[in-house]
Design a protein around this motif. Structure first.
Motif, short mmCIF file in Angstrom:
data_model
loop_
_atom_site.label_atom_id
_atom_site.label_comp_id
_atom_site.label_asym_id
_atom_site.label_seq_id
_atom_site.Cartn_x
_atom_site.Cartn_y
_atom_site.Cartn_z
N GLY A 1 8.63 8.70 9.33
CA GLY A 1 8.74 8.93 7.94
C GLY A 1 8.13 10.32 7.59
N ARG A 2 7.46 10.85 8.67
CA ARG A 2 6.41 12.17 8.21
C ARG A 2 6.88 13.11 9.34
N LEU A 3 7.63 12.89 10.49
CA LEU A 3 8.18 13.84 11.58
C LEU A 3 9.49 13.25 11.90
N LYS B 1 13.41 6.70 6.40
CA LYS B 1 11.66 6.56 6.00
C LYS B 1 11.30 7.85 5.30
N PHE B 2 11.66 8.89 5.37
CA PHE B 2 11.53 10.02 4.54
C PHE B 2 11.57 9.69 3.19
N ALA B 3 12.95 9.07 3.17
CA ALA B 3 13.33 8.66 1.54
C ALA B 3 12.37 7.49 1.18
N LEU B 4 12.02 6.81 1.77
CA LEU B 4 11.08 5.57 1.53
C LEU B 4 9.58 6.19 1.30
N GLU B 5 9.14 7.20 1.93
CA GLU B 5 7.90 7.46 1.61
C GLU B 5 7.90 8.37 0.53
N ALA B 6 9.08 9.15 0.11
CA ALA B 6 9.24 9.68 -0.97
C ALA B 6 9.08 8.89 -2.45
N MET B 7 9.70 7.86 -2.24
CA MET B 7 10.00 6.99 -3.38
C MET B 7 8.56 6.31 -3.42
N THR B 8 7.68 6.16 -2.51
CA THR B 8 6.52 5.15 -2.55
C THR B 8 5.49 6.42 -3.29
N ASP B 9 5.46 7.62 -2.84
CA ASP B 9 4.68 8.45 -3.52
C ASP B 9 4.71 8.64 -4.98
N ALA B 10 6.03 8.70 -5.44
CA ALA B 10 6.25 8.69 -7.01
C ALA B 10 5.92 7.46 -7.63
N LEU B 11 6.18 6.27 -7.00
CA LEU B 11 5.97 4.92 -7.47
C LEU B 11 4.37 4.80 -7.77
N ARG B 12 3.52 5.34 -6.61
CA ARG B 12 2.13 5.15 -6.86
C ARG B 12 1.74 5.67 -8.03
N ALA B 13 2.05 7.18 -8.41
CA ALA B 13 1.70 7.59 -9.71
C ALA B 13 2.22 7.10 -10.85
N GLU B 14 3.42 6.40 -10.56
CA GLU B 14 4.00 5.77 -11.90
C GLU B 14 3.36 4.53 -12.52
N VAL B 15 3.01 3.61 -11.27
CA VAL B 15 2.47 2.39 -11.76
C VAL B 15 0.89 2.54 -11.69
N ASP B 16 0.24 3.50 -11.42
CA ASP B 16 -1.34 3.47 -11.42
C ASP B 16 -2.00 2.99 -12.76
#
Length: 274
Positions: A136-138, A150-165
């Motif tokens: 997901g990184r390389l 896995k790149f897509a999953l990482e991008a979605m999780t990065d967005a989600l982390r900020a959205e639900v903080d």
């Protein structure tokens, strides 16, 4: 004090099974799921609540999440572990195989997250742990479809982390390197369905040595090691956003900072050497 509840996908073997056992040993109420209930029967005998769940089916997702909430009134942690690897050169992988890869690895995690988030927001707490990969990184030759998911999953999780903080919810990425599981056996089955153009036989020669792809051999970590980091993330009040698992994982993610030209040359050299 009410025990915490975790819902885990893809528990038939490997990381999912080890994660269910780790949470069970930590006295969580564990819902261990798989497409085939027979695959998680032994987890049921150990004390997990088992359920049939195909992450590509909306009805399955709704039914299982509702069951957990009916039984316990809470879901403290969701572990999106269900996934597999579709290997093969980009040209050789049929479009429908790409759709299947993303339906499980990306859309499945999205379905589960959407199902549990309204409940977590109401309680203003909860953790979503997405099992990613160093892929997901390389990315790497022959792994573009899998790495893409896995790149897509990482991008979605990065967005989600900020959205639900603001709601007290954490979103964590677990990034294993090679893991000593049956991962490569599934990958070998998936690669049988590619449409070999004849242009990339060097890749298939390398792939015949499954240890060159991952899933075993030197540097591989045990699934219990990954499970330990998942449990730690779920139990922490301030978990890390990303957790590379194993020495090879920590070293591999640094590869994304290497200039593209040098990285491409390294892949070319590796191809010649193998």
């Amino acid at each position: 004090m009410q025990s915490k509840t975790v819902l885990i996908t893809g528990c038939s073997s490997g990381i999912g099974r080890a994660t269910a056992e780790a949470f069970l040993d930590a006295d969580w109420d564990v819902y261990a799921t798989a497409r085939n209930p027979a695959d998680v029967e032994t987890l049921g005998n150990r004390g997990c609540t088992v359920a049939t769940l195909d992450v590509t089916e909306d009805d399955d997702v709704e039914r299982v999440v509702d069951r957990v909430l009916d039984d316990h009134g809470r879901i403290d942690c969701l572990v999106n572990n269900a996934g597999y690897a579709q290997f093969g050169p980009i040209e050789d992988v049929p479009v429908d195989a790409v759709h299947r890869q993303f339906d499980v690895n990306v859309y499945g995690a999205h379905r589960l997250a959407r199902a549990v988030l309204p409940h977590m927001r109401r309680r203003r707490e909860g953790t979503i742990v997405n099992i990613s990969s160093v892929a997901g990184r390389l990315s790497f030759p022959g792994g573009g479809v899998y790495a893409g998911s896995k790149f897509a999953l990482e991008a979605m999780t990065d967005a989600l982390r900020a959205e639900v903080d603001e709601y007290g919810i954490d979103a964590v990425l677990i990034e294993p390197g090679p893991v000593d599981t049956g991962f490569t056996e599934r990958a070998e089955k998936e690669i049988e369905g590619v449409e070999r153009s004849g242009a990339y036989e060097d890749f298939y020669d390398v792939f015949a040595d499954t240890q060159a792809i991952g899933g075993g051999g030197p540097g591989a970590v045990a699934p219990e090691r990954v499970a330990e980091d998942v449990l730690n993330a779920a139990s922490s009040t301030k978990p890390a956003s990303r957790v590379p698992v194993g020495t090879l994982a920590r070293a591999s993610v640094l590869g994304r900072f290497v200039p593209d030209r040098l990285r491409d040359q390294a892949f070319s050299l590796l191809d010649r050497l193998t």
